[in-house]
Design a protein around this motif. Sequence first.
Motif, mmCIF file in Angstrom:
data_model
loop_
_atom_site.group_PDB
_atom_site.id
_atom_site.type_symbol
_atom_site.label_atom_id
_atom_site.label_comp_id
_atom_site.label_asym_id
_atom_site.label_seq_id
_atom_site.Cartn_x
_atom_site.Cartn_y
_atom_site.Cartn_z
ATOM 1 N N LYS A 219 -30.458 7.709 -46.607
ATOM 2 C CA LYS A 219 -30.870 8.318 -47.879
ATOM 3 C C LYS A 219 -32.395 8.474 -47.911
ATOM 4 O O LYS A 219 -32.920 9.590 -47.834
ATOM 5 N N GLN A 220 -33.101 7.379 -48.022
ATOM 6 C CA GLN A 220 -34.555 7.456 -48.090
ATOM 7 C C GLN A 220 -35.209 7.436 -46.710
ATOM 8 O O GLN A 220 -36.229 8.089 -46.476
ATOM 9 N N PHE A 221 -34.611 6.694 -45.775
ATOM 10 C CA PHE A 221 -35.257 6.462 -44.478
ATOM 11 C C PHE A 221 -34.459 7.020 -43.303
ATOM 12 O O PHE A 221 -33.227 7.140 -43.368
ATOM 13 N N ASP A 222 -35.186 7.321 -42.238
ATOM 14 C CA ASP A 222 -34.579 7.655 -40.954
ATOM 15 C C ASP A 222 -33.720 6.454 -40.539
ATOM 16 O O ASP A 222 -34.231 5.349 -40.380
ATOM 17 N N PRO A 223 -32.398 6.638 -40.384
ATOM 18 C CA PRO A 223 -31.519 5.495 -40.106
ATOM 19 C C PRO A 223 -31.850 4.747 -38.820
ATOM 20 O O PRO A 223 -31.764 3.514 -38.767
ATOM 21 N N ASP A 224 -32.227 5.476 -37.760
ATOM 22 C CA ASP A 224 -32.564 4.822 -36.495
ATOM 23 C C ASP A 224 -33.840 3.997 -36.634
ATOM 24 O O ASP A 224 -33.922 2.873 -36.128
ATOM 25 N N MET A 225 -34.828 4.554 -37.333
ATOM 26 C CA MET A 225 -36.078 3.816 -37.544
ATOM 27 C C MET A 225 -35.866 2.621 -38.462
ATOM 28 O O MET A 225 -36.479 1.565 -38.266
ATOM 29 N N ALA A 226 -35.018 2.784 -39.461
ATOM 30 C CA ALA A 226 -34.734 1.680 -40.377
ATOM 31 C C ALA A 226 -34.109 0.520 -39.616
ATOM 32 O O ALA A 226 -34.480 -0.651 -39.798
ATOM 33 N N ALA A 227 -33.141 0.822 -38.732
ATOM 34 C CA ALA A 227 -32.490 -0.218 -37.934
ATOM 35 C C ALA A 227 -33.495 -0.892 -37.005
ATOM 36 O O ALA A 227 -33.479 -2.124 -36.836
ATOM 37 N N LEU A 228 -34.376 -0.087 -36.410
ATOM 38 C CA LEU A 228 -35.404 -0.635 -35.528
ATOM 39 C C LEU A 228 -36.348 -1.555 -36.299
ATOM 40 O O LEU A 228 -36.681 -2.660 -35.844
ATOM 41 N N PHE A 229 -36.771 -1.110 -37.472
ATOM 42 C CA PHE A 229 -37.693 -1.902 -38.293
ATOM 43 C C PHE A 229 -37.050 -3.243 -38.672
ATOM 44 O O PHE A 229 -37.691 -4.295 -38.566
ATOM 45 N N ILE A 230 -35.810 -3.204 -39.109
ATOM 46 C CA ILE A 230 -35.101 -4.436 -39.499
ATOM 47 C C ILE A 230 -35.017 -5.389 -38.306
ATOM 48 O O ILE A 230 -35.254 -6.594 -38.427
ATOM 49 N N ASN A 231 -34.710 -4.848 -37.141
ATOM 50 C CA ASN A 231 -34.614 -5.660 -35.928
ATOM 51 C C ASN A 231 -35.945 -6.322 -35.592
ATOM 52 O O ASN A 231 -36.008 -7.511 -35.257
ATOM 53 N N ILE A 232 -37.036 -5.540 -35.708
ATOM 54 C CA ILE A 232 -38.377 -6.069 -35.429
ATOM 55 C C ILE A 232 -38.719 -7.203 -36.386
ATOM 56 O O ILE A 232 -39.199 -8.269 -35.972
ATOM 57 N N MET A 233 -38.459 -6.992 -37.665
ATOM 58 C CA MET A 233 -38.827 -7.988 -38.673
ATOM 59 C C MET A 233 -37.965 -9.242 -38.559
ATOM 60 O O MET A 233 -38.442 -10.358 -38.765
ATOM 61 N N GLU A 234 -36.703 -9.073 -38.216
ATOM 62 C CA GLU A 234 -35.810 -10.234 -38.089
ATOM 63 C C GLU A 234 -36.135 -11.084 -36.863
ATOM 64 O O GLU A 234 -35.708 -12.243 -36.778
ATOM 65 N N LYS A 235 -36.888 -10.513 -35.942
ATOM 66 C CA LYS A 235 -37.301 -11.286 -34.760
ATOM 67 C C LYS A 235 -38.500 -12.189 -35.042
ATOM 68 O O LYS A 235 -38.984 -12.858 -34.138
ATOM 69 N N GLY A 236 -38.973 -12.174 -36.280
ATOM 70 C CA GLY A 236 -40.044 -13.097 -36.649
ATOM 71 C C GLY A 236 -41.374 -12.463 -37.014
ATOM 72 O O GLY A 236 -42.301 -13.161 -37.436
ATOM 73 N N HIS A 237 -41.473 -11.130 -36.909
ATOM 74 C CA HIS A 237 -42.741 -10.477 -37.228
ATOM 75 C C HIS A 237 -43.063 -10.541 -38.718
ATOM 76 O O HIS A 237 -44.221 -10.434 -39.127
ATOM 77 N N ALA A 238 -42.052 -10.704 -39.576
ATOM 78 C CA ALA A 238 -42.282 -10.737 -41.017
ATOM 79 C C ALA A 238 -43.246 -11.847 -41.400
ATOM 80 O O ALA A 238 -44.071 -11.696 -42.300
ATOM 81 N N LYS A 239 -43.171 -12.984 -40.714
ATOM 82 C CA LYS A 239 -44.030 -14.118 -41.038
ATOM 83 C C LYS A 239 -45.484 -13.867 -40.650
ATOM 84 O O LYS A 239 -46.402 -14.516 -41.166
ATOM 85 N N ALA A 240 -45.690 -12.915 -39.737
ATOM 86 C CA ALA A 240 -47.051 -12.650 -39.241
ATOM 87 C C ALA A 240 -47.788 -11.612 -40.057
ATOM 88 O O ALA A 240 -48.961 -11.369 -39.844
ATOM 89 N N ILE A 241 -47.108 -10.960 -40.996
ATOM 90 C CA ILE A 241 -47.725 -9.903 -41.797
ATOM 91 C C ILE A 241 -48.295 -10.467 -43.081
ATOM 92 O O ILE A 241 -47.606 -11.154 -43.809
#
Length: 241
Positions: A219-241
Amino acid sequence: IKTECKNNPLDFIQISISFGLATKESKDVNLIDLYKKAESNMYHNKLAESKAAKLSIIKFLTHKLEKETTETIAHFERLNKLSQLVGNALNIPEIEKRRLKLLCQYHDVGTVAIPIEILNKKDALNKNEWEIVKGHCESGYHIITAFRETLVIDELILMHHERWDGRGYPRNIKGKDIPEVVRIFSIADAYESMVNDRPYRNKMTCTQALKVIEAEAVKQFDPDMAALFINIMEKGHAKAI
C-alpha cells in the motif's frame, strides 16, 4: 558596501553583491577595453560567490526548521543512517547514496511555508490545514530548484510523499515509477517518525513500528524494500539508531 550588505536587516537572506575592477595603468590603455576587463572580472567573481550565497540561504532555512519543527540534526542523522543501511543492502551506486543523503537532509525544506501553529498542532488537522501541509512537497521542489546547480534533488523532494499504491501526493505516482531513492527514503522516514515523539502522538516501540511497515507493504511501501528493511532492523540495527 560589502560590510553594509553583511549588516542588512533581513533575517533570511544574506544580501550579496559582486564587483569587478580594472585599473588604467598607462595612457595607451583603451577605456572601452578597460571597462570590458572590469566587467569580465565582475562576472568571474559573481560565479565564484553565487554558490556561497545560495548555500547561506539553504543553511538559514535548515536552521529555521530545526528551531520550529522536529527537523533537527539528530533527526537527519538517524534518517540518513536508516536510509543508508537499506541503500547498502541494495548495493545502490555511490551517486545515489549521495542523493539519498541530500534527500534526508532537505526533504522537508518546504515546511518553512507552513504556519508554525499548523506544524505544532496536537489535534487532528482539518481539511484546509491538511491541504496546506501537503503543499510542502511542491514548496520544497521550488526552493531546491533555485539551487539545482548545488543540490540536484528537486524532483526527489517533490515525490517524497508518493505511495506504492499511487494514493500519495502530489502526483499520484505508483510502484516502480517512484525512484528507488525515494522508495528507500519513505520507509526510513516513516520508521524514524514512528519511533520518536511528535506533537500529535507519542512514540511507538521499534516492534510496533515494524509491524506498521509490514502492514503497509504493497500500500504505502515497496513490498520488497519493506521486507528488506524489517529484516535489517530485526537483526539488531534498530538498537544502533
